[in-house]
Scaffold this motif. Structure first.
Motif, short mmCIF file in Angstrom:
data_model
loop_
_atom_site.label_atom_id
_atom_site.label_comp_id
_atom_site.label_asym_id
_atom_site.label_seq_id
_atom_site.Cartn_x
_atom_site.Cartn_y
_atom_site.Cartn_z
N LEU A 51 43.67 72.36 -9.88
CA LEU A 51 42.90 73.46 -9.52
C LEU A 51 41.48 73.44 -9.57
CD1 LEU A 51 45.15 75.63 -11.93
CD2 LEU A 51 45.07 75.79 -9.15
N GLU A 52 41.03 72.43 -10.45
CA GLU A 52 39.49 72.48 -10.74
C GLU A 52 38.71 71.40 -9.95
OE1 GLU A 52 38.51 72.95 -14.76
OE2 GLU A 52 40.26 74.14 -15.13
N THR A 53 39.51 70.36 -9.30
CA THR A 53 38.65 69.23 -8.78
C THR A 53 39.46 68.93 -7.27
OG1 THR A 53 40.04 67.22 -9.35
CG2 THR A 53 38.74 68.24 -10.74
N GLU A 54 38.86 67.96 -6.39
CA GLU A 54 39.33 67.56 -5.44
C GLU A 54 39.95 65.96 -5.32
OE1 GLU A 54 36.88 68.40 -1.97
OE2 GLU A 54 36.87 70.51 -2.19
N LEU A 55 40.15 65.70 -6.61
CA LEU A 55 40.52 64.35 -6.90
C LEU A 55 41.88 64.40 -6.60
CD1 LEU A 55 39.69 61.57 -8.27
CD2 LEU A 55 40.47 62.43 -10.32
N PRO A 56 42.42 63.13 -5.64
CA PRO A 56 43.41 62.97 -5.05
C PRO A 56 44.45 62.40 -6.47
CG PRO A 56 42.08 62.11 -3.61
CD PRO A 56 41.28 62.54 -4.71
N LEU A 57 45.64 62.96 -6.54
CA LEU A 57 46.43 62.25 -7.45
C LEU A 57 47.59 61.40 -6.82
CD1 LEU A 57 47.18 65.51 -9.55
CD2 LEU A 57 45.57 63.79 -9.89
#
Length: 275
Positions: free
Chosen positions: A33-39
């Motif tokens: 929700l708060e970042t665009e960091l891929p998981l």
């Protein structure tokens, strides 16, 4: 949540039933929700296969944001099949999957090593036939090993089609590797190994990802015990010969006789992924 704090290794531990998985799910939800960091999530128990679905009672804006994200669940029961190309695995990973020890199975390992120049041009489906066609006793042993362990029949293999590396390269917002749907733990470990190998191979691209390994102990277990390990049936261990592997960490180190701390004794040759 401070996104800049996610660039550190984190070990999340607690007693069974203490809420580790639930808390981790909340954290991952907030990351999305708060970042665009891929998981990239290795999920042995299928706990995160609904990561893209907001919990009941969540505000509408957050739910809409999650629905807009590219969340891919790879697995036997997921949105996409979780497939691996055996012939594309690094040599050490092929050996780990086939339970070939470079010392205890020196001839087979050496022939596997010599196959590296040609194995990438062989379809997984034809690998056993290719080994049989070599006409040597050692190649027959390799083929027998793949058939006897059932490896050649695993549904995990991509057969030249789309594999897990293709999905990872497309860098979805979240890629959940559902490892809980495979019929054997060996297939789950092989899939996890392929994922970590692929990420390591592309490490120099410096692509930011948050890699989560849930229940990591289920993905890192010894598969065989060398006969020279010195562990008796009653669980006691003697110091092994100098050349024996002692990297298991449970017992059997080059020290005085002691009791094993796990059952069965884990003085075993471990998968390279345990490193």
């Amino acid at each position: 949540m401070l996104a800049r704090k996610l660039n550190r290794h984190t070990f999340w531990c607690g007693q069974s039933g203490s809420g580790k998985t639930y808390a981790l799910g909340v954290l991952l939800e907030q990351v999305m929700l708060e970042t665009e960091l891929p998981l990239v999530i290795l999920d042995p128990n299928s706990d995160f296969v609904r990561l893209g679905e907001m919990r009941a009672g969540a505000d509408r804006a957050s739910a809409d944001e999650l629905r807009s994200r590219d969340v891919r669940v790879l697995g036997r029961n997921g949105d996409h099949d979780l497939r691996v190309q055996f012939t594309n695995l690094p040599l050490k990973s092929k050996a780990a999957v086939a339970q070939i020890d470079p010392i205890l199975d020196a001839d087979e390992y050496n022939h596997l090593l010599r196959l590296e120049d040609e194995v990438h041009s062989i379809d997984d489906r034809d690998l056993v036939a290719h080994l049989r066609a070599k006409g040597s006793a050692v190649h027959d042993k390799l083929a027998n090993r793949l058939e006897n362990l059932g490896i050649s029949e695993w549904d995990l293999w991509a057969w030249g089609g789309r594999n897990v590396g293709d999905h990872l390269d497309e860098r979805a917002d979240a890629t959940v590797l559902d490892l809980g749907g495979f019929p054997t733990p060996a297939e789950s470990r092989a899939a996890a190994l392929a994922v970590l190998d692929h990420l390591w191979e592309h490490r120099e691209e410096r692509v930011g990802r948050l890699i989560v390994i849930d229940e990591a102990h289920n993905l890192c277990r010894p598969t065989r015990r060398p006969p020279s390990s010195g562990c008796s049936r009653n669980g006691s261990c003697r110091s092994p010969p100098r050349a024996a592997s002692t990297d298991c960490g449970c017992c059997c180190r080059r020290s005085a006789r002691r009791r094993c701390t796990s059952t069965p004794c884990r003085s075993a040759t471990t998968s390279p992924s345990c490193g």
